[in-house]
Design a protein around this motif. Structure first.
Motif, short mmCIF file in Angstrom:
data_model
loop_
_atom_site.label_atom_id
_atom_site.label_comp_id
_atom_site.label_asym_id
_atom_site.label_seq_id
_atom_site.Cartn_x
_atom_site.Cartn_y
_atom_site.Cartn_z
N LEU A 77 0.79 -1.07 0.00
CA LEU A 77 -0.19 0.03 -0.01
C LEU A 77 0.75 1.22 0.07
CD1 LEU A 77 -3.01 -1.32 2.68
CD2 LEU A 77 -3.12 -0.70 0.22
N ILE A 78 2.19 1.27 0.75
CA ILE A 78 2.93 2.37 0.55
C ILE A 78 4.37 1.98 -0.10
CG2 ILE A 78 1.97 3.41 2.44
CD1 ILE A 78 4.36 2.36 4.22
N ALA A 79 5.39 2.95 -0.52
CA ALA A 79 6.68 2.71 -0.90
C ALA A 79 7.42 3.56 0.12
CB ALA A 79 6.83 3.09 -2.40
N ALA A 80 8.72 3.08 0.15
CA ALA A 80 9.66 3.79 0.93
C ALA A 80 10.73 4.06 0.01
CB ALA A 80 10.07 2.91 2.12
N LYS A 81 11.09 5.45 -0.08
CA LYS A 81 12.25 5.47 -0.92
C LYS A 81 13.52 6.36 0.13
CE LYS A 81 9.72 6.55 -5.13
NZ LYS A 81 8.27 6.26 -5.04
N PRO A 82 14.74 6.08 -0.16
CA PRO A 82 15.61 6.68 0.90
C PRO A 82 15.89 8.05 0.69
CG PRO A 82 16.36 4.67 -0.57
CD PRO A 82 15.09 4.88 -0.95
N ASP A 83 16.15 8.64 1.59
CA ASP A 83 16.60 10.15 1.52
C ASP A 83 17.76 10.31 0.85
OD1 ASP A 83 15.81 12.77 2.91
OD2 ASP A 83 17.95 12.65 3.49
N SER A 84 18.04 11.53 -0.08
CA SER A 84 19.21 11.63 -0.78
C SER A 84 20.47 11.78 0.14
CB SER A 84 18.98 12.89 -1.82
OG SER A 84 18.62 14.01 -1.14
N VAL A 85 19.86 12.37 1.48
CA VAL A 85 21.33 12.73 2.25
C VAL A 85 21.62 11.65 3.17
CG1 VAL A 85 22.07 14.28 3.92
CG2 VAL A 85 20.94 15.21 1.90
N SER A 86 20.38 11.11 3.92
CA SER A 86 20.86 10.07 4.87
C SER A 86 19.85 8.87 4.48
CB SER A 86 20.05 10.71 6.38
OG SER A 86 20.16 9.63 7.13
N LYS A 87 20.80 7.72 4.20
CA LYS A 87 19.94 6.40 3.67
C LYS A 87 19.22 5.81 4.68
CE LYS A 87 21.82 6.88 -0.28
NZ LYS A 87 21.12 7.56 -1.24
N ASN A 88 19.24 6.22 6.27
CA ASN A 88 18.50 5.73 7.21
C ASN A 88 17.05 6.18 7.33
OD1 ASN A 88 20.66 4.30 8.01
ND2 ASN A 88 21.11 5.73 9.49
N ILE A 89 16.79 7.36 6.47
CA ILE A 89 15.62 8.09 6.45
C ILE A 89 15.08 7.65 5.22
CG2 ILE A 89 14.34 10.31 6.33
CD1 ILE A 89 16.91 11.36 8.13
N LYS A 90 13.52 7.52 5.31
CA LYS A 90 12.78 6.98 4.47
C LYS A 90 11.61 7.73 4.10
CE LYS A 90 14.89 2.66 3.65
NZ LYS A 90 16.23 2.89 4.11
N HIS A 91 11.36 8.11 2.76
CA HIS A 91 10.41 8.98 2.38
C HIS A 91 8.96 8.13 1.88
CE1 HIS A 91 12.39 12.78 2.74
NE2 HIS A 91 13.61 12.25 2.42
N LEU A 92 7.97 8.08 2.58
CA LEU A 92 6.84 7.25 2.41
C LEU A 92 5.90 7.77 1.41
CD1 LEU A 92 6.52 6.14 6.13
CD2 LEU A 92 7.69 4.84 4.30
N THR A 93 5.35 7.09 0.42
CA THR A 93 4.38 7.61 -0.61
C THR A 93 3.47 6.44 -0.51
OG1 THR A 93 5.93 6.78 -2.26
CG2 THR A 93 5.95 9.12 -1.58
N LEU A 94 2.47 6.66 -1.20
CA LEU A 94 1.50 5.77 -1.42
C LEU A 94 1.63 5.15 -2.79
CD1 LEU A 94 -1.83 7.43 -0.45
CD2 LEU A 94 -0.67 5.77 0.87
N THR A 95 1.25 3.76 -2.91
CA THR A 95 1.30 3.04 -4.23
C THR A 95 0.08 3.25 -5.07
OG1 THR A 95 0.55 0.90 -3.20
CG2 THR A 95 2.96 1.12 -3.29
N GLU A 96 -0.23 2.90 -6.02
CA GLU A 96 -1.24 3.02 -6.83
C GLU A 96 -2.58 2.18 -5.99
OE1 GLU A 96 -1.99 2.20 -10.96
OE2 GLU A 96 0.07 2.59 -11.33
N LEU A 97 -2.38 1.12 -5.41
CA LEU A 97 -3.10 0.26 -4.58
C LEU A 97 -3.44 1.26 -3.21
CD1 LEU A 97 -4.76 -2.41 -4.11
CD2 LEU A 97 -2.76 -3.14 -2.99
N GLY A 98 -2.49 1.66 -2.78
CA GLY A 98 -2.35 2.42 -1.57
C GLY A 98 -3.54 4.10 -1.85
N VAL A 99 -3.18 4.57 -3.01
CA VAL A 99 -4.01 5.69 -3.11
C VAL A 99 -5.29 5.35 -3.56
CG1 VAL A 99 -4.38 7.29 -5.15
CG2 VAL A 99 -2.08 6.91 -4.42
#
Length: 174
Positions: A77-99
């Motif tokens: 339902l979501i995807a996690a993309k690594p932050d460009s500066v800190s790989k420990n931080i993930k930016h969460l977004t909805l997938t199509e199913l999540g939307v």
């Protein structure tokens, strides 16, 4: 104790009645637990967003958000993309199913919100939100002061209390 005039008790009753899994329309849309629905709604409303920001905005402890994120990732339902500066931080977004689920949940929640708000006129609604803001700030302050008193006594406090202190300090800077 007169519970009918005990503010925390009355707020808890309303909170219990408004729990997402109490509403059959909402519960019928997914097999998610309320914490997962809250996190999904937060991601859908503010994406891309970090788990720490979800915890702060919703005042859920980070371990609760982390468990919800794991479930939502597993259900795709979501995807996690690594932050460009800190790989420990993930930016969460909805997938199509999540939307799709987010839109269904939002559409189910809106009539409920409108029905609840309809018992207040515009002035009452404004005052109510101002009162909620004050109560939230005071509750956070009281909990932070309790945690600080333990720290000042040299006692170890649990992770959720440390997080509460961080939130309180952050809200004081805002």
């Amino acid at each position: 104790m007169n519970l009918s005039e005990h503010l925390p008790y009355r707020v808890a009753i309303v909170s219990n009645l408004l729990a997402l899994n109490r509403d059959l329309n909402i519960r019928s849309l997914s097999n998610l637990e309320p914490r997962e629905m809250r996190v999904l709604l937060n991601i859908g409303s503010y994406m891309p967003i970090k788990s720490a920001d979800i915890a702060y905005q919703s005042r859920l402890d980070s371990s609760t958000v982390s468990r919800a994120v794991k479930v939502l990732l597993a259900k795709k339902l979501i995807a996690a993309k690594p932050d460009s500066v800190s790989k420990n931080i993930k930016h969460l977004t909805l997938t199509e199913l999540g939307v799709t689920l987010y839109k269904q949940l939002s559409n189910a929640l809106e009539p409920r919100a409108q029905a609840l708000e309809s018992v207040l006129n515009d002035d009452e609604k404004q005052v109510f939100y101002q009162c909620l803001t004050k109560i939230e700030a005071k509750a956070e302050q009281l909990l932070a002061q309790q945690a600080l008193s333990f720290v000042n006594q040299g006692l170890e406090i649990p992770a959720d209390q440390k997080e509460l202190l961080r939130w309180y300090k952050k809200s004081q800077q805002s």
